[in-house]
Design a protein around this motif. Structure first.
Motif, PDB file in Angstrom:
ATOM      1  N   UNK A   1      15.135  12.126  16.166  1.00  0.00           N
ATOM      2  CA  UNK A   1      16.358  11.325  16.294  1.00  0.00           C
ATOM      3  C   UNK A   1      16.412  10.269  15.204  1.00  0.00           C
ATOM      4  N   UNK A   2      15.259   9.696  14.908  1.00  0.00           N
ATOM      5  CA  UNK A   2      15.122   8.705  13.843  1.00  0.00           C
ATOM      6  C   UNK A   2      13.908   9.125  13.022  1.00  0.00           C
ATOM      7  N   UNK A   3      14.067   9.120  11.710  1.00  0.00           N
ATOM      8  CA  UNK A   3      12.935   9.487  10.847  1.00  0.00           C
ATOM      9  C   UNK A   3      11.787   8.510  11.059  1.00  0.00           C
ATOM     10  N   UNK A   4      10.566   9.048  11.039  1.00  0.00           N
ATOM     11  CA  UNK A   4       9.384   8.208  11.250  1.00  0.00           C
ATOM     12  C   UNK A   4       8.529   8.217   9.979  1.00  0.00           C
ATOM     13  N   UNK A   5       7.864   7.117   9.678  1.00  0.00           N
ATOM     14  CA  UNK A   5       7.001   7.097   8.484  1.00  0.00           C
ATOM     15  C   UNK A   5       5.964   8.223   8.547  1.00  0.00           C
ATOM     16  N   UNK A   6       5.768   8.880   7.425  1.00  0.00           N
ATOM     17  CA  UNK A   6       4.815   9.979   7.344  1.00  0.00           C
ATOM     18  C   UNK A   6       3.405   9.415   7.326  1.00  0.00           C
ATOM     19  N   UNK A   7       2.605   9.808   8.328  1.00  0.00           N
ATOM     20  CA  UNK A   7       1.247   9.261   8.449  1.00  0.00           C
ATOM     21  C   UNK A   7       0.158  10.298   8.223  1.00  0.00           C
TER      22      UNK A   7
ATOM     23  N   UNK B   1      11.452  11.550   0.660  1.00  0.00           N
ATOM     24  CA  UNK B   1      10.992  10.373  -0.069  1.00  0.00           C
ATOM     25  C   UNK B   1      12.218   9.553  -0.467  1.00  0.00           C
ATOM     26  N   UNK B   2      12.124   8.262  -0.258  1.00  0.00           N
ATOM     27  CA  UNK B   2      13.216   7.350  -0.625  1.00  0.00           C
ATOM     28  C   UNK B   2      13.068   6.949  -2.092  1.00  0.00           C
ATOM     29  N   UNK B   3      14.101   6.337  -2.681  1.00  0.00           N
ATOM     30  CA  UNK B   3      13.968   5.842  -4.054  1.00  0.00           C
ATOM     31  C   UNK B   3      12.843   4.812  -4.208  1.00  0.00           C
ATOM     32  N   UNK B   4      12.474   4.150  -3.105  1.00  0.00           N
ATOM     33  CA  UNK B   4      11.374   3.173  -3.131  1.00  0.00           C
ATOM     34  C   UNK B   4      10.009   3.849  -2.985  1.00  0.00           C
ATOM     35  N   UNK B   5       9.989   5.187  -2.994  1.00  0.00           N
ATOM     36  CA  UNK B   5       8.762   5.997  -2.903  1.00  0.00           C
ATOM     37  C   UNK B   5       8.097   5.953  -1.520  1.00  0.00           C
ATOM     38  N   UNK B   6       8.850   5.658  -0.480  1.00  0.00           N
ATOM     39  CA  UNK B   6       8.345   5.720   0.892  1.00  0.00           C
ATOM     40  C   UNK B   6       8.602   7.120   1.444  1.00  0.00           C
ATOM     41  N   UNK B   7       7.633   7.656   2.189  1.00  0.00           N
ATOM     42  CA  UNK B   7       7.734   9.003   2.755  1.00  0.00           C
ATOM     43  C   UNK B   7       7.999   8.936   4.251  1.00  0.00           C
ATOM     44  N   UNK B   8       8.880   9.845   4.734  1.00  0.00           N
ATOM     45  CA  UNK B   8       9.242   9.900   6.148  1.00  0.00           C
ATOM     46  C   UNK B   8       9.250  11.343   6.638  1.00  0.00           C
ATOM     47  N   UNK B   9       8.972  11.495   7.917  1.00  0.00           N
ATOM     48  CA  UNK B   9       9.042  12.796   8.595  1.00  0.00           C
ATOM     49  C   UNK B   9      10.398  12.888   9.281  1.00  0.00           C
ATOM     50  N   UNK B  10      11.151  13.967   8.988  1.00  0.00           N
ATOM     51  CA  UNK B  10      12.479  14.149   9.559  1.00  0.00           C
ATOM     52  C   UNK B  10      12.503  15.212  10.648  1.00  0.00           C
ATOM     53  N   UNK B  11      11.574  16.209  10.598  1.00  0.00           N
ATOM     54  CA  UNK B  11      11.607  17.252  11.611  1.00  0.00           C
ATOM     55  C   UNK B  11      10.520  18.295  11.386  1.00  0.00           C
ATOM     56  N   UNK B  12      10.507  19.264  12.314  1.00  0.00           N
ATOM     57  CA  UNK B  12       9.527  20.359  12.270  1.00  0.00           C
ATOM     58  C   UNK B  12      10.257  21.697  12.317  1.00  0.00           C
TER      59      UNK B  12
END
Length: 180
Positions: A120-126, A167-178
């Motif tokens: 529902x909301x992207x979570x930081x990739x860990x 990956x955002x322009x600020x180089x942060x990574x997120x998980x959107x789905x499986x």
């Protein structure tokens, strides 16, 4: 006949009756196309339960209004590209593009590499992932209400799961789905 009787029993489990039942009427609000069983012609085994049969059992048990489908809409923003529909919608729908073959082809192409399970909301990739495909840039116009600029990738986690990450322009990574 046994399948219908089973569905009626499930439906009547939750109904409190003040008087005895004299008759039952069967009403089909929506008909699905007849499909052939996928069982082996020479096997004595009966085929597994079809999707339609499973949905009918769940609807009989929980009620028609408790079963929702998911359909795709033509939207660039991944969190806005799916919506719930009444009943079980198998076919993809396209808002405002029905009947235009070019739009249909673009729409279908855009959703071929989308995960079936979106957060529902992207979570930081860990977790550590290996990139398999990408990037695919998704960028909305400046006037869009939910402005985004992301580079999406299909990746495999160390646990073997296929993920959709960005990956955002600020180089942060997120998980959107499986991918299922």
């Amino acid at each position: 006949m046994e399948k219908w009787l089973s569905l009626v029993r499930l439906k009547l489990e939750s109904v409190k009756l003040a008087e005895p039942v004299v008759a039952i009427r069967l009403l089909a609000r929506q008909l699905r196309p007849l499909t052939a069983d996928s069982g082996d012609l020479f096997s004595q085994k009966s085929p597994q339960v079809s999707v339609d049969e499973l949905v009918a059992v769940i609807q009989a048990k929980l009620g028609d209004n408790k079963v929702k489908g998911v359909c795709l809409i033509d939207q660039h923003h991944p969190q806005l590209a799916t919506q719930y529909s009444e009943g079980l919608a198998i076919e993809n729908t396209i808002e405002n593009t029905k009947g235009r073959a070019a739009d249909q082809k673009t729409f279908e192409g855009r959703y071929k590499l989308r995960p079936s399970l979106m957060t529902a909301v992207a979570v930081p990739l860990k977790e550590h992932v290996s990139i398999l495909h990408g990037p695919e840039r998704i960028q909305t116009n400046w006037w869009h209400e939910h402005s985004i600029q992301r580079d999406y990738y299909i990746a495999r986690s160390d646990k073997g799961r296929l993920c959709w990450v960005y990956r955002t322009p600020q180089k942060n990574w997120y998980l959107q789905g499986y991918f299922a």
